[in-house]
Motif scaffolding. Structure first.
Motif, PDB file in Angstrom:
ATOM      1  N   TRP A 191     -48.646  36.953 -42.946  1.00 37.72           N
ATOM      2  CA  TRP A 191     -48.807  37.013 -41.493  1.00 37.72           C
ATOM      3  C   TRP A 191     -47.917  38.132 -40.940  1.00 37.72           C
ATOM      4  O   TRP A 191     -46.715  38.185 -41.218  1.00 37.72           O
ATOM      5  CB  TRP A 191     -48.443  35.680 -40.866  1.00 37.72           C
ATOM      6  CG  TRP A 191     -49.491  34.636 -41.114  1.00 37.72           C
ATOM      7  CD1 TRP A 191     -49.504  33.699 -42.106  1.00 37.72           C
ATOM      8  CD2 TRP A 191     -50.697  34.455 -40.367  1.00 37.72           C
ATOM      9  NE1 TRP A 191     -50.638  32.937 -42.018  1.00 37.72           N
ATOM     10  CE2 TRP A 191     -51.393  33.365 -40.968  1.00 37.72           C
ATOM     11  CE3 TRP A 191     -51.252  35.085 -39.258  1.00 37.72           C
ATOM     12  CZ2 TRP A 191     -52.622  32.909 -40.479  1.00 37.72           C
ATOM     13  CZ3 TRP A 191     -52.476  34.639 -38.769  1.00 37.72           C
ATOM     14  CH2 TRP A 191     -53.148  33.564 -39.371  1.00 37.72           C
ATOM     15  N   ARG A 240     -45.094  26.478 -41.658  1.00 38.98           N
ATOM     16  CA  ARG A 240     -44.052  26.958 -42.564  1.00 38.98           C
ATOM     17  C   ARG A 240     -42.872  27.562 -41.811  1.00 38.98           C
ATOM     18  O   ARG A 240     -41.995  28.181 -42.405  1.00 38.98           O
ATOM     19  CB  ARG A 240     -44.649  27.973 -43.538  1.00 38.98           C
ATOM     20  CG  ARG A 240     -45.680  27.340 -44.469  1.00 38.98           C
ATOM     21  CD  ARG A 240     -46.261  28.328 -45.453  1.00 38.98           C
ATOM     22  NE  ARG A 240     -47.107  29.314 -44.797  1.00 38.98           N
ATOM     23  CZ  ARG A 240     -46.976  30.629 -44.934  1.00 38.98           C
ATOM     24  NH1 ARG A 240     -46.026  31.140 -45.690  1.00 38.98           N
ATOM     25  NH2 ARG A 240     -47.796  31.445 -44.315  1.00 38.98           N
ATOM     26  N   LYS A 278     -57.626  37.175 -39.180  1.00 38.86           N
ATOM     27  CA  LYS A 278     -57.105  35.903 -38.696  1.00 38.86           C
ATOM     28  C   LYS A 278     -56.009  36.193 -37.669  1.00 38.86           C
ATOM     29  O   LYS A 278     -55.279  37.189 -37.782  1.00 38.86           O
ATOM     30  CB  LYS A 278     -56.527  35.070 -39.839  1.00 38.86           C
ATOM     31  CG  LYS A 278     -57.556  34.531 -40.811  1.00 38.86           C
ATOM     32  CD  LYS A 278     -56.982  33.441 -41.706  1.00 38.86           C
ATOM     33  CE  LYS A 278     -56.912  32.106 -40.968  1.00 38.86           C
ATOM     34  NZ  LYS A 278     -56.681  30.969 -41.891  1.00 38.86           N
ATOM     35  N   ASP A 308     -58.489  33.869 -45.802  1.00 37.84           N
ATOM     36  CA  ASP A 308     -58.231  32.558 -46.415  1.00 37.84           C
ATOM     37  C   ASP A 308     -56.759  32.161 -46.344  1.00 37.84           C
ATOM     38  O   ASP A 308     -56.364  31.148 -46.947  1.00 37.84           O
ATOM     39  CB  ASP A 308     -58.679  32.580 -47.884  1.00 37.84           C
ATOM     40  CG  ASP A 308     -60.179  32.786 -48.039  1.00 37.84           C
ATOM     41  OD1 ASP A 308     -60.937  32.236 -47.216  1.00 37.84           O
ATOM     42  OD2 ASP A 308     -60.590  33.520 -48.962  1.00 37.84           O
ATOM     43  N   ALA A 309     -55.966  32.900 -45.632  1.00 36.81           N
ATOM     44  CA  ALA A 309     -54.527  32.620 -45.564  1.00 36.81           C
ATOM     45  C   ALA A 309     -54.257  31.268 -44.913  1.00 36.81           C
ATOM     46  O   ALA A 309     -54.931  30.869 -43.954  1.00 36.81           O
ATOM     47  CB  ALA A 309     -53.816  33.719 -44.789  1.00 36.81           C
ATOM     48  N   ALA A 310     -53.247  30.569 -45.421  1.00 37.12           N
ATOM     49  CA  ALA A 310     -52.830  29.302 -44.829  1.00 37.12           C
ATOM     50  C   ALA A 310     -52.172  29.561 -43.476  1.00 37.12           C
ATOM     51  O   ALA A 310     -51.611  30.631 -43.232  1.00 37.12           O
ATOM     52  CB  ALA A 310     -51.848  28.602 -45.765  1.00 37.12           C
ATOM     53  N   PRO A 311     -52.224  28.579 -42.561  1.00 41.40           N
ATOM     54  CA  PRO A 311     -51.598  28.762 -41.242  1.00 41.40           C
ATOM     55  C   PRO A 311     -50.109  29.076 -41.349  1.00 41.40           C
ATOM     56  O   PRO A 311     -49.438  28.676 -42.315  1.00 41.40           O
ATOM     57  CB  PRO A 311     -51.830  27.414 -40.550  1.00 41.40           C
ATOM     58  CG  PRO A 311     -52.996  26.816 -41.256  1.00 41.40           C
ATOM     59  CD  PRO A 311     -52.894  27.273 -42.683  1.00 41.40           C
TER      60      PRO A 311
END
Length: 402
Positions: A50, A169, A147, A162-165
């Motif tokens: 991100w 984290r 995203k 496809d990255a996780a939110p």
């Protein structure tokens, strides 16, 4: 990077950078200067993490947009007529002209070269004189979307769909910053980005280095926040960032000649908050320097093996900018901050020069460099996992274990 250096031994050796400060080594100089390593790093870090690009306050009204770039990828962030926040490539899908520059408010994006027109959502709505082109269907053409996620008012994008939110984290960092209510903090749009001739990691490390502070910045503009009062909380496994706290010699300390907060203190701060500075880091792009009356945010944008751009912004408590004396008080803060920043920028350039030398080695750490260990623990596994995956993909199929 020279081919013989980009090998299993090199990446296995990075593990020593994740040890405790008592035994850890710095990253190899090649990680900061080598063009081949930078190309590898794009995939290992920037293509899947991100990346902070700005503040949501810059795009609050439908039609608002701003542009930026990271690792040479031009990005446009916009607010659609349906009030959706979107992030896209600003590269026209015809002949690669950029369809947007700067920032502003618009009904859509018109490529200035051939006038292909895209909506605020990136969909192609008009392509002049394409009716005789076989198989061309404008409904199938759009600016590539990324995203997008907003965290505490900061806009992040991810090239990996496809990255996780991100937010789940960052719970520990969010808790540490809760009193500042950064989602509602106010501040002007930063001045045009500075182009800086050193690797992005040199900048990120300097932003979080407690060890140098009482030495390089020794004097009345910085002595209220001594290096010996640095604290480095252990980041949770899988965390997307890390913290450094630095105790101050008195509450509500701030960077100006009085050493005290001149601007309104963020109203929700605890006594603990007001007795320390907080440094919050979400690599590879966002670093926050937090005092009781002002937050400096640094958006670090890599654009080459030995260069990066950086957006430097300021945030204040709601209503602080309405004070008739605001500009005068801020000028006092910025006079001190600018003097300190100038010292940092000078040494960063010299560090980069040293990293190019044949005599640069993997150094050792002081206990006051705990944030560097935290950075290494975030960064190094990404290098090692990507190298392992790339190596497996490069092996002949018959050699890949079932």
């Amino acid at each position: 990077m020279r081919a013989h250096l980009l090998n299993d031994a090199f990446f296995d050796g990075l593990s020593t950078s994740m040890e405790g400060f008592e035994t850890a080594e710095t990253l190899p100089p090649a990680c900061y200067v080598d063009a081949g390593f930078y190309e590898f790093e794009k995939e290992a870090v920037f293509n899947h993490e991100w990346l902070c690009v700005g503040r949501e306050s810059w795009v609050m009204t439908p039609g608002d947009y701003f542009t930026t770039s990271i690792i040479g990828e031009p990005i446009v962030v916009a607010r659609t007529r349906k009030n959706e926040l979107v992030a896209m490539s600003s590269v026209c899908q015809h002949r690669a002209m950029l369809v947007a520059e700067g920032h502003g408010n618009t009904r859509g994006f018109v490529c200035p070269y051939h006038h292909w027109t895209y909506g605020l959502d990136g969909k192609l709505v008009n392509a002049p004189a394409m009716e005789q082109t076989c198989g061309f269907d404008k409904k199938k053409v759009a600016l590539p979307r990324f995203k997008v996620e907003v965290w505490l008012g900061f806009v992040f994008v991810n090239f990996d769909l496809d990255a996780a939110p991100l937010a789940p984290r960052l719970t520990e960092i969010e808790a540490a910053l809760a009193g500042y209510d950064l989602s509602h903090a106010e501040g002007p749009r930063p001045d045009p980005a500075a182009k800086l001739p050193w690797n992005w990691k040199v900048m990120f490390e300097n932003n979080n280095d407690g060890y140098h502070a009482s030495r390089l910045h020794q004097g009345p503009l910085h002595d209220f926040v001594p290096s010996a009062q640095s604290v480095f909380p252990e980041a949770a496994e899988g965390a997307a960032g890390y913290l450094r706290f630095n105790g101050t010699l008195h509450p509500d300390a701030s960077f100006n000649v009085t050493q005290k907060a001149l601007l309104p203190v963020f109203p929700k701060l605890t006594e603990v908050d007001r007795s320390r500075m907080t440094f919050a880091n979400i690599p590879p792009t966002l670093s926050l320097v937090v005092t009781s009356d002002m937050v400096i945010y640094l958006i670090v944008r890599a654009d080459g093996p030995e260069t990066h751009e950086m957006d430097t912004g300021l945030l204040f408590a709601p209503g602080a900018m309405q004070d008739p004396a605001f500009e005068h008080k801020l000028a006092m803060n910025m006079a001190a901050a600018s003097a300190i920043i100038a010292q940092d920028l000078h040494v960063d350039g010299l560090v980069q020069a040293g990293l190019r030398s044949r005599f640069a080695i993997r150094g050792r750490y002081s206990w006051q460099e705990g944030a560097q260990i935290a950075f290494n623990r975030w960064l190094t596994p990404r290098y090692q996992q990507t190298w392992k995956a790339m190596s497996a993909d490069a092996r002949p199929r018959a050699e890949v274990p079932a």
